[in-house]
Design a protein around this motif. Structure first.
Motif, short mmCIF file in Angstrom:
data_model
loop_
_atom_site.label_atom_id
_atom_site.label_comp_id
_atom_site.label_asym_id
_atom_site.label_seq_id
_atom_site.Cartn_x
_atom_site.Cartn_y
_atom_site.Cartn_z
N GLY A 1 0.84 -1.20 0.00
CA GLY A 1 0.00 0.00 0.00
C GLY A 1 0.87 1.25 0.00
N MET A 2 1.97 1.21 0.76
CA MET A 2 2.85 2.37 0.83
C MET A 2 3.48 2.68 -0.53
N TYR B 1 -3.34 7.35 7.75
CA TYR B 1 -2.58 6.22 8.31
C TYR B 1 -1.15 6.67 8.66
N GLU C 1 -7.96 10.36 3.06
CA GLU C 1 -8.25 8.96 3.37
C GLU C 1 -9.73 8.91 3.74
N ASN D 1 -7.86 5.93 8.95
CA ASN D 1 -7.40 4.90 9.87
C ASN D 1 -6.48 5.56 10.90
N ASP E 1 -7.39 7.51 -0.57
CA ASP E 1 -7.07 6.18 -0.06
C ASP E 1 -8.37 5.58 0.48
N SER F 1 -4.35 -0.18 0.14
CA SER F 1 -3.49 -1.20 0.71
C SER F 1 -4.26 -2.49 0.48
N ILE G 1 1.33 -8.98 1.17
CA ILE G 1 1.37 -7.51 1.26
C ILE G 1 1.29 -7.01 -0.19
N LEU H 1 -5.39 -5.23 9.75
CA LEU H 1 -6.83 -4.99 9.68
C LEU H 1 -7.38 -5.57 8.38
C1 LIG Z 1 -5.44 3.17 5.14
C2 LIG Z 1 -4.11 2.57 4.85
N1 LIG Z 1 -3.43 2.97 3.76
C3 LIG Z 1 -2.20 2.46 3.47
C4 LIG Z 1 -1.61 1.52 4.27
C5 LIG Z 1 -0.25 0.97 3.91
O1 LIG Z 1 -0.41 -0.28 3.33
P1 LIG Z 1 0.71 -1.45 3.34
O2 LIG Z 1 0.88 -1.88 4.75
O3 LIG Z 1 0.13 -2.49 2.43
O4 LIG Z 1 1.96 -0.85 2.79
C6 LIG Z 1 -2.28 1.06 5.40
C7 LIG Z 1 -1.66 0.04 6.27
O5 LIG Z 1 -2.15 -0.21 7.38
C8 LIG Z 1 -3.56 1.60 5.69
O6 LIG Z 1 -4.27 1.20 6.76
#
Ligand SMILES: Cc1ncc(COP(=O)(O)O)c(C=O)c1O
Length: 452
Positions: A117-118, A145, A190, A194, A219, A241, A253, A398
């Motif tokens: 996700g990052m 996040y 977002e 989160n 997001d 993510s 992941i 989560l």
């Molecule tokens: C809302 C949200 N965006 C992005 C991410 C990042 O994703 P990843 O852990 O797959 O890199 C997270 C991870 O918890 C998240 O909760």
């Protein structure tokens, strides 16, 4: 006709047949698209008849001859070439996800999978931060996040000197509007956030971005396309993510960027504006190397098929658990957009609908699997509650089939420090709770014993 042209023409035929498949799938309902997606019978015949998408682990493709090689590597004909850029398993996943994010609208969408996700957030934002100018900035949701906060704050602001203009009151459109100027490159939100589950009003936010010729990036990890599709509400780019509810079994992941075609941007090429994810895949990702492994894509394709049903079950349980916690005498407050007492309830009800409705086809709001709650008695009481959990896992995760809880202030949001947590609204007694597919009565018993 040169030998190279033969392969270009062959590629064109393939693209046309894929376009026809997309048009056909666009007439189907959400679950049908999720189950079959881009992969049809014609594809199966080229894959030994397999009714499942191929899991192609080979890093590279063998070419028929040098003409084929040249046509493919100059991007003049679709090919698998090299897995960092193209791979069949990833391709079918990307096509299916793009269809699901555009579901219910005639907006044309494309997707690109990323390693996390990052990396999706990085690859979706970094292309707008080229051609640096004095005062270059972007406006972002401070409730995002923790990892996103660190990317924006540490990497972009502290290391590269990019002005990150945080918005604390996400629902207040004026708070966004007053931070935009001639050097603003995009808006980032977002929805919901989160772990505070803050809700944003996407339509006016998209209009605001477009009035300034910049894109709105959303997001929507917590809703997934089964509950909300921001592009259908005017957003330009969606990031996920995929490691979360979309990949609910917890096998990988992963991340994804989905974008509509013809997005606004003050910088970049026409190619970037025309098909953002196509551009990201062929150029910046080729160089940054943030591609997803085909094995992970294979796991995710299988999870995706049941997304709507899982999200429905998890959301219904989450609603019951949120109501239970709200009435509990050891709980100070519950953040869940489904609760009538939640400040974002009306806005959440505008955007969060289960795709295709309930069993009878009636439209129903669903508010997702994630909530957070504050335990009476401060940080110590929250730690005690977390420590007494017996079924619900203590983990920074989560969207899983299994319920999971964590204290953000000492985990996901620890590294952003006191000041950063204050900005994001993360108190020390907040527990984030992700509801899985267990029986909700067992989860309520579990929480009750932990709180007492
Ligand atoms: C809302 C949200 N965006 C992005 C991410 C990042 O994703 P990843 O852990 O797959 O890199 C997270 C991870 O918890 C998240 O909760």
């Amino acid at each position: 006709m040169t030998g190279v042209q033969k392969y270009i023409d062959r590629g064109m035929e393939k693209l046309q047949s894929e376009m026809a498949r997309k048009q056909m799938m666009k007439t189907k309902r959400f679950d049908t698209i999720a189950a079959h997606g881009l992969y049809g019978m014609e594809d199966a015949m080229a894959n030994q008849g397999s009714i499942m998408e191929p899991l192609t682990v080979s890093p590279a493709q063998h070419f028929e001859n040098s003409d084929h090689l040249e046509a493919a590597l100059s991007y003049q004909t679709p090919a698998w070439g090299y897995t960092r850029i193209h791979n069949p398993t990833l391709h079918y996943l990307e096509g299916t996800l793009a269809l699901l994010e555009g579901y219910g609208s005639d907006v044309e969408t494309s997707a690109v999978m990323t390693s996390s996700g990052m990396s999706a957030i990085f690859m979706a934002t970094n292309p707008f931060l080229q051609a640096e100018t004095d005062g270059m900035n972007f406006v972002a949701d401070a409730k995002c996040y923790g990892g996103t906060f660190m990317l924006f704050d540490e990497r972009y602001q502290n290391e590269r000197g990019i002005d990150v203009r945080w918005v604390q009151d996400t629902a207040n459109i004026d708070a966004w509007a007053t931070r935009i100027d001639d050097e603003t490159r995009f808006l980032y939100v977002e929805m919901p956030s989160n772990p505070s589950l803050t809700v944003a009003d996407l339509e006016p936010l998209a209009n605001l971005a477009h009035d300034h010729g910049i894109p709105l990036i959303v997001d929507s990890t917590l809703t997934t396309p089964a509950l909300m599709r921001p592009i259908c509400h005017g957003a330009d780019i969606v990031v996920h993510s995929i490691s979360k509810a979309i990949g609910g079994s917890g096998s990988a992941i992963a991340g994804a960027i989905v974008a509509k075609h013809h997005i606004p941007s003050r910088v970049g090429t026409d190619e970037m504006r025309e098909n953002f994810t196509g551009y990201v895949k062929l150029w910046p990702m080729r160089d940054h190397g943030t591609s997803l492994s085909p094995l992970s894509a294979h796991f995710i394709l299988n999870d995706l098929r049941t997304l709507r049903t899982r999200v429905d079950v998890m959301s219904k349980s989450a609603m019951r658990v949120a109501q239970f916690l709200e009435a509990h005498d050891r709980v100070e407050a519950v953040h869940y957009p489904g609760l009538r007492s939640n400040a974002g309830h009306a806005t959440a009800s505008k955007y969060m609908w289960l795709a295709d409705g309930d069993e009878s086809g009636s439209a129903v709001n669903r508010y997702g699997h994630l909530m957070s709650f504050m335990v009476k008695g401060g940080a110590e009481a929250a730690r005690n509650t977390l420590d007494r959990l017996q079924i619900i896992w203590r983990a920074t995760d989560l969207g899983r089939h299994k319920s999971v809880a964590v204290i953000p202030a000492i985990s996901t949001h620890q590294q952003q420090g006191e000041e950063g947590r204050e900005l994001a609204g993360i108190p020390a007694n907040l527990i984030r709770l992700s509801i899985g597919v267990e029986h909700p009565a067992d989860l309520m018993d579990e929480l009750d014993q932990a709180l007492r």
